[in-house]
Design a protein around this motif. Structure first.
Motif, PDB file in Angstrom:
ATOM      1  N   SER A  10      43.859  39.671  54.113  1.00 47.08           N
ATOM      2  CA  SER A  10      42.648  40.238  54.720  1.00 47.08           C
ATOM      3  C   SER A  10      42.024  41.367  53.913  1.00 47.08           C
ATOM      4  O   SER A  10      40.819  41.566  53.975  1.00 47.08           O
ATOM      5  CB  SER A  10      42.944  40.710  56.147  1.00 47.08           C
ATOM      6  OG  SER A  10      43.925  41.713  56.132  1.00 47.08           O
ATOM      7  N   ASN A  11      42.815  42.078  53.121  1.00 43.67           N
ATOM      8  CA  ASN A  11      42.290  43.243  52.412  1.00 43.67           C
ATOM      9  C   ASN A  11      42.025  43.017  50.929  1.00 43.67           C
ATOM     10  O   ASN A  11      41.278  43.778  50.317  1.00 43.67           O
ATOM     11  CB  ASN A  11      43.247  44.427  52.565  1.00 43.67           C
ATOM     12  CG  ASN A  11      43.270  44.925  53.981  1.00 43.67           C
ATOM     13  OD1 ASN A  11      42.360  45.622  54.398  1.00 43.67           O
ATOM     14  ND2 ASN A  11      44.283  44.538  54.733  1.00 43.67           N
ATOM     15  N   ILE A  12      42.642  41.999  50.342  1.00 42.27           N
ATOM     16  CA  ILE A  12      42.486  41.800  48.904  1.00 42.27           C
ATOM     17  C   ILE A  12      41.988  40.394  48.562  1.00 42.27           C
ATOM     18  O   ILE A  12      40.923  40.245  47.977  1.00 42.27           O
ATOM     19  CB  ILE A  12      43.801  42.137  48.158  1.00 42.27           C
ATOM     20  CG1 ILE A  12      44.128  43.623  48.364  1.00 42.27           C
ATOM     21  CG2 ILE A  12      43.693  41.784  46.667  1.00 42.27           C
ATOM     22  CD1 ILE A  12      45.483  44.064  47.883  1.00 42.27           C
ATOM     23  N   THR A  13      42.746  39.361  48.924  1.00 42.51           N
ATOM     24  CA  THR A  13      42.359  38.023  48.458  1.00 42.51           C
ATOM     25  C   THR A  13      41.094  37.484  49.132  1.00 42.51           C
ATOM     26  O   THR A  13      40.272  36.873  48.462  1.00 42.51           O
ATOM     27  CB  THR A  13      43.508  37.011  48.568  1.00 42.51           C
ATOM     28  OG1 THR A  13      44.001  36.979  49.905  1.00 42.51           O
ATOM     29  CG2 THR A  13      44.627  37.348  47.598  1.00 42.51           C
ATOM     30  N   VAL A  14      40.929  37.720  50.428  1.00 34.62           N
ATOM     31  CA  VAL A  14      39.693  37.239  51.068  1.00 34.62           C
ATOM     32  C   VAL A  14      38.468  37.951  50.494  1.00 34.62           C
ATOM     33  O   VAL A  14      37.489  37.295  50.107  1.00 34.62           O
ATOM     34  CB  VAL A  14      39.775  37.327  52.608  1.00 34.62           C
ATOM     35  CG1 VAL A  14      38.406  37.122  53.242  1.00 34.62           C
ATOM     36  CG2 VAL A  14      40.757  36.298  53.139  1.00 34.62           C
ATOM     37  N   PRO A  15      38.461  39.288  50.379  1.00 37.13           N
ATOM     38  CA  PRO A  15      37.303  39.929  49.743  1.00 37.13           C
ATOM     39  C   PRO A  15      37.096  39.496  48.279  1.00 37.13           C
ATOM     40  O   PRO A  15      35.963  39.362  47.826  1.00 37.13           O
ATOM     41  CB  PRO A  15      37.629  41.421  49.810  1.00 37.13           C
ATOM     42  CG  PRO A  15      38.566  41.561  50.950  1.00 37.13           C
ATOM     43  CD  PRO A  15      39.381  40.292  50.950  1.00 37.13           C
ATOM     44  N   LEU A  16      38.181  39.249  47.576  1.00 38.26           N
ATOM     45  CA  LEU A  16      38.095  38.802  46.187  1.00 38.26           C
ATOM     46  C   LEU A  16      37.465  37.410  46.088  1.00 38.26           C
ATOM     47  O   LEU A  16      36.627  37.157  45.222  1.00 38.26           O
ATOM     48  CB  LEU A  16      39.500  38.782  45.563  1.00 38.26           C
ATOM     49  CG  LEU A  16      39.651  38.181  44.169  1.00 38.26           C
ATOM     50  CD1 LEU A  16      39.039  39.103  43.115  1.00 38.26           C
ATOM     51  CD2 LEU A  16      41.127  37.947  43.859  1.00 38.26           C
TER      52      LEU A  16
ATOM     53  N   SER B 140      40.200  28.910  46.650  1.00 40.70           N
ATOM     54  CA  SER B 140      41.541  29.451  46.858  1.00 40.70           C
ATOM     55  C   SER B 140      41.885  30.341  45.672  1.00 40.70           C
ATOM     56  O   SER B 140      41.229  30.290  44.624  1.00 40.70           O
ATOM     57  CB  SER B 140      42.562  28.308  46.959  1.00 40.70           C
ATOM     58  OG  SER B 140      42.730  27.690  45.694  1.00 40.70           O
ATOM     59  N   TYR B 141      42.944  31.122  45.824  1.00 38.84           N
ATOM     60  CA  TYR B 141      43.360  31.986  44.714  1.00 38.84           C
ATOM     61  C   TYR B 141      43.738  31.134  43.505  1.00 38.84           C
ATOM     62  O   TYR B 141      43.388  31.459  42.371  1.00 38.84           O
ATOM     63  CB  TYR B 141      44.525  32.889  45.142  1.00 38.84           C
ATOM     64  CG  TYR B 141      44.837  33.940  44.112  1.00 38.84           C
ATOM     65  CD1 TYR B 141      43.945  34.985  43.891  1.00 38.84           C
ATOM     66  CD2 TYR B 141      45.983  33.886  43.349  1.00 38.84           C
ATOM     67  CE1 TYR B 141      44.188  35.951  42.933  1.00 38.84           C
ATOM     68  CE2 TYR B 141      46.246  34.854  42.396  1.00 38.84           C
ATOM     69  CZ  TYR B 141      45.348  35.879  42.186  1.00 38.84           C
ATOM     70  OH  TYR B 141      45.596  36.830  41.234  1.00 38.84           O
ATOM     71  N   SER B 142      44.424  30.048  43.747  1.00 45.06           N
ATOM     72  CA  SER B 142      44.805  29.146  42.660  1.00 45.06           C
ATOM     73  C   SER B 142      43.579  28.630  41.909  1.00 45.06           C
ATOM     74  O   SER B 142      43.555  28.617  40.675  1.00 45.06           O
ATOM     75  CB  SER B 142      45.602  27.965  43.228  1.00 45.06           C
ATOM     76  OG  SER B 142      45.798  26.983  42.257  1.00 45.06           O
ATOM     77  N   GLU B 143      42.583  28.209  42.632  1.00 45.36           N
ATOM     78  CA  GLU B 143      41.363  27.700  41.996  1.00 45.36           C
ATOM     79  C   GLU B 143      40.655  28.797  41.208  1.00 45.36           C
ATOM     80  O   GLU B 143      40.111  28.545  40.138  1.00 45.36           O
ATOM     81  CB  GLU B 143      40.423  27.120  43.059  1.00 45.36           C
ATOM     82  CG  GLU B 143      40.969  25.875  43.731  1.00 45.36           C
ATOM     83  CD  GLU B 143      40.233  25.509  45.000  1.00 45.36           C
ATOM     84  OE1 GLU B 143      40.151  24.308  45.280  1.00 45.36           O
ATOM     85  OE2 GLU B 143      39.764  26.423  45.713  1.00 45.36           O
ATOM     86  N   PHE B 144      40.672  30.010  41.732  1.00 42.05           N
ATOM     87  CA  PHE B 144      39.978  31.113  41.081  1.00 42.05           C
ATOM     88  C   PHE B 144      40.652  31.509  39.768  1.00 42.05           C
ATOM     89  O   PHE B 144      39.982  31.773  38.775  1.00 42.05           O
ATOM     90  CB  PHE B 144      39.893  32.315  42.026  1.00 42.05           C
ATOM     91  CG  PHE B 144      38.980  33.397  41.549  1.00 42.05           C
ATOM     92  CD1 PHE B 144      37.612  33.183  41.454  1.00 42.05           C
ATOM     93  CD2 PHE B 144      39.474  34.629  41.200  1.00 42.05           C
ATOM     94  CE1 PHE B 144      36.755  34.184  41.006  1.00 42.05           C
ATOM     95  CE2 PHE B 144      38.632  35.647  40.755  1.00 42.05           C
ATOM     96  CZ  PHE B 144      37.273  35.410  40.662  1.00 42.05           C
ATOM     97  N   VAL B 145      41.975  31.544  39.756  1.00 42.48           N
ATOM     98  CA  VAL B 145      42.685  31.944  38.531  1.00 42.48           C
ATOM     99  C   VAL B 145      42.896  30.780  37.580  1.00 42.48           C
ATOM    100  O   VAL B 145      43.240  30.986  36.420  1.00 42.48           O
ATOM    101  CB  VAL B 145      44.044  32.620  38.841  1.00 42.48           C
ATOM    102  CG1 VAL B 145      43.842  33.880  39.652  1.00 42.48           C
ATOM    103  CG2 VAL B 145      45.012  31.672  39.502  1.00 42.48           C
ATOM    104  N   GLY B 146      42.717  29.563  38.057  1.00 47.16           N
ATOM    105  CA  GLY B 146      42.951  28.373  37.245  1.00 47.16           C
ATOM    106  C   GLY B 146      44.245  27.707  37.667  1.00 47.16           C
ATOM    107  O   GLY B 146      45.326  28.183  37.318  1.00 47.16           O
ATOM    108  N   PRO B 147      44.148  26.640  38.432  1.00 50.98           N
ATOM    109  CA  PRO B 147      45.360  26.007  38.961  1.00 50.98           C
ATOM    110  C   PRO B 147      46.202  25.357  37.862  1.00 50.98           C
ATOM    111  O   PRO B 147      45.709  25.043  36.783  1.00 50.98           O
ATOM    112  CB  PRO B 147      44.811  24.953  39.920  1.00 50.98           C
ATOM    113  CG  PRO B 147      43.453  24.643  39.404  1.00 50.98           C
ATOM    114  CD  PRO B 147      42.942  25.917  38.798  1.00 50.98           C
TER     115      PRO B 147
END
Length: 148
Positions: free
Chosen positions: A90-96, A103-110
């Motif tokens: 709620s405080n880091i990954t969703v705002p990012l 998803s975080y994986s998609e954003f950093v490169g799965p």
């Protein structure tokens, strides 16, 4: 008298424009909280590595490495402390990730999955990362445990 009012109105409109532009510049430069600033900087750094993040098909091709988890923890460790994945989300990954709807994986490169890990979000995130790190280090068949 009409010319006087026209001059006053033109001057007022110009002044409002200058004030609005000044306020806009001031707000965009200083309205970030320290957490928002760090998320913004982290996002920019990740985008230099993966400049065109895109959705990936759900499944075994959408994993992250231990190194990526460690980097996330290390970047925000002073804020995360002993907090859980609920705080992280709620405080880091969703705002990012919300501007990208990824998803975080998609954003950093799965990457393809090596080991599937199911975990409880109520565990301290640093404990989760430490556990996954220990497992990766125990897998001697890999040249670099951080890639797992």
């Amino acid at each position: 008298l009409l010319q006087f009012f026209v001059v006053i109105i033109v001057a007022a409109v110009g002044l409002v424009g200058v004030v609005a532009e000044t306020a806009k510049r001031r707000c965009s430069a200083s309205s970030f909280t320290p957490l928002e600033r760090r998320i913004h900087d982290f996002s920019k750094m990740l985008l230099t590595r993966n400049p065109h993040p895109k959705p990936a098909e759900r499944g075994p091709g959408r994993a992250v490495s231990v190194e990526v988890l460690m980097e996330l923890l290390n970047t925000f460790a002073d804020l995360i402390q002993d907090r859980t994945a609920y705080y992280l989300s709620s405080n880091i990954t969703v705002p990012l990730l919300s501007p990208y709807e990824l998803s975080y994986s998609e954003f950093v490169g799965p990457k393809p999955v090596d080991y599937f890990v199911s975990h409880y979000w109520g565990t301290a995130f640093r404990h989760f990362v430490a556990t996954v790190t220990k497992h990766a280090q125990s897998c001697a068949h890999r040249s670099s445990w951080k890639e797992i």
